[in-house]
Scaffold this active site. Structure first.
Site, PDB file in Angstrom:
ATOM      1  N   HIS A  54       0.856  -1.190   0.000  1.00  0.00           N
ATOM      2  CA  HIS A  54       0.000   0.000   0.000  1.00  0.00           C
ATOM      3  C   HIS A  54       0.890   1.237   0.000  1.00  0.00           C
ATOM      4  O   HIS A  54       1.881   1.300   0.735  1.00  0.00           O
ATOM      5  CB  HIS A  54      -0.891  -0.035   1.251  1.00  0.00           C
ATOM      6  CG  HIS A  54      -1.716   1.186   1.465  1.00  0.00           C
ATOM      7  ND1 HIS A  54      -2.528   1.719   0.491  1.00  0.00           N
ATOM      8  CD2 HIS A  54      -1.865   1.987   2.565  1.00  0.00           C
ATOM      9  CE1 HIS A  54      -3.142   2.793   0.977  1.00  0.00           C
ATOM     10  NE2 HIS A  54      -2.754   2.975   2.224  1.00  0.00           N
ATOM     11  N   ASP A  71      -2.279   8.997   4.343  1.00  0.00           N
ATOM     12  CA  ASP A  71      -2.736   7.666   3.959  1.00  0.00           C
ATOM     13  C   ASP A  71      -4.095   7.829   3.282  1.00  0.00           C
ATOM     14  O   ASP A  71      -5.030   8.340   3.902  1.00  0.00           O
ATOM     15  CB  ASP A  71      -2.862   6.782   5.196  1.00  0.00           C
ATOM     16  CG  ASP A  71      -3.505   5.435   4.908  1.00  0.00           C
ATOM     17  OD1 ASP A  71      -3.639   5.075   3.723  1.00  0.00           O
ATOM     18  OD2 ASP A  71      -3.875   4.740   5.875  1.00  0.00           O
ATOM     19  N   CYS A 121      -4.044   4.044  -4.658  1.00  0.00           N
ATOM     20  CA  CYS A 121      -3.415   4.704  -3.509  1.00  0.00           C
ATOM     21  C   CYS A 121      -2.205   5.546  -3.927  1.00  0.00           C
ATOM     22  O   CYS A 121      -2.010   6.663  -3.432  1.00  0.00           O
ATOM     23  CB  CYS A 121      -3.035   3.694  -2.438  1.00  0.00           C
ATOM     24  SG  CYS A 121      -2.111   2.258  -3.019  1.00  0.00           S
TER      25      CYS A 121
END
Length: 204
Positions: A54, A71, A121
């Protein structure tokens, strides 16, 4: 599949974010070792050699001595460790140790802007880095770049509104990248496919 480190670096550079960009790292990112200038990086929560997990972004503003952690899912520290076995405190500590005062401020994203069904992401991290580059004292909110997307508490991600909001965010993100990154435009078909909504079946 998501985006590779090479793709993310090329997007960042094509956005003109040269000064202060340290590069793309895996979980062993050493932190900001020169705190006399603004710096930023994209970091994977896993080991890139083994595929990565991620993407998140870190930035340091030397004027306010603020350490930013972005994030796209806004996970808590507990969730970051549970999902990816990732902890950022070592990075925070190594950055603080480079300052004579040993004191820095942590600002961490607490809202989600990305749907869990998406593999974008890294692209959201590029948006954050652009926000920091142009607005280093308030990159999390209150500027025209990051305010392109809206946040929602991570606990609401799978609600009908959360899905709608984060899917809208991704569409706006793609439009922004098409408008601002020549590299993304050149490779748009493949990159949009690899980061698409419903890439993962996390909700119906």
């Amino acid at each position: 599949m998501g985006t590779s480190g090479a793709d993310l670096e090329n997007i960042v550079l094509s956005l003109g974010l040269h000064s202060g960009f340290l590069g793309i790292f895996d979980k062993h990112f050493p932190g900001f070792l020169n705190v006399n200038k603004p710096s930023f990086a994209i970091v994977n929560t896993g080991d890139i050699i083994q595929g990565g997990l991620h993407w998140i972004a870190f930035a340091f503003d030397n004027v306010t001595s603020t350490f930013f952690m972005f994030d796209p899912f806004g996970w808590s520290d507990m969730e970051l460790y549970r999902k990816y076995e990732f902890q950022y405190h070592r990075i925070l500590k190594s950055t603080a140790l480079t300052k004579p005062s040993r004191c820095i401020k942590l600002v961490k994203s607490k809202e989600a802007v990305q749907c869990t069904c998406s593999a974008a992401c890294g692209l959201f991290c590029c948006l954050f880095l652009a926000s920091f580059y142009h607005y280093p004292t308030f990159p999390m909110r209150g500027n025209p770049i990051i305010d392109l997307v809206d946040g929602i508490p991570p606990t609401k991600l799978h609600s009908s509104y959360g899905i709608y909001l984060t899917h809208c965010n991704q569409k706006k993100l793609i439009a922004w990248l098409l408008s601002n990154s020549a590299y993304f435009r050149k490779n748009a078909m493949l990159m949009i496919h690899n980061t698409r909504l419903y890439y993962l079946y996390t909700h119906l």
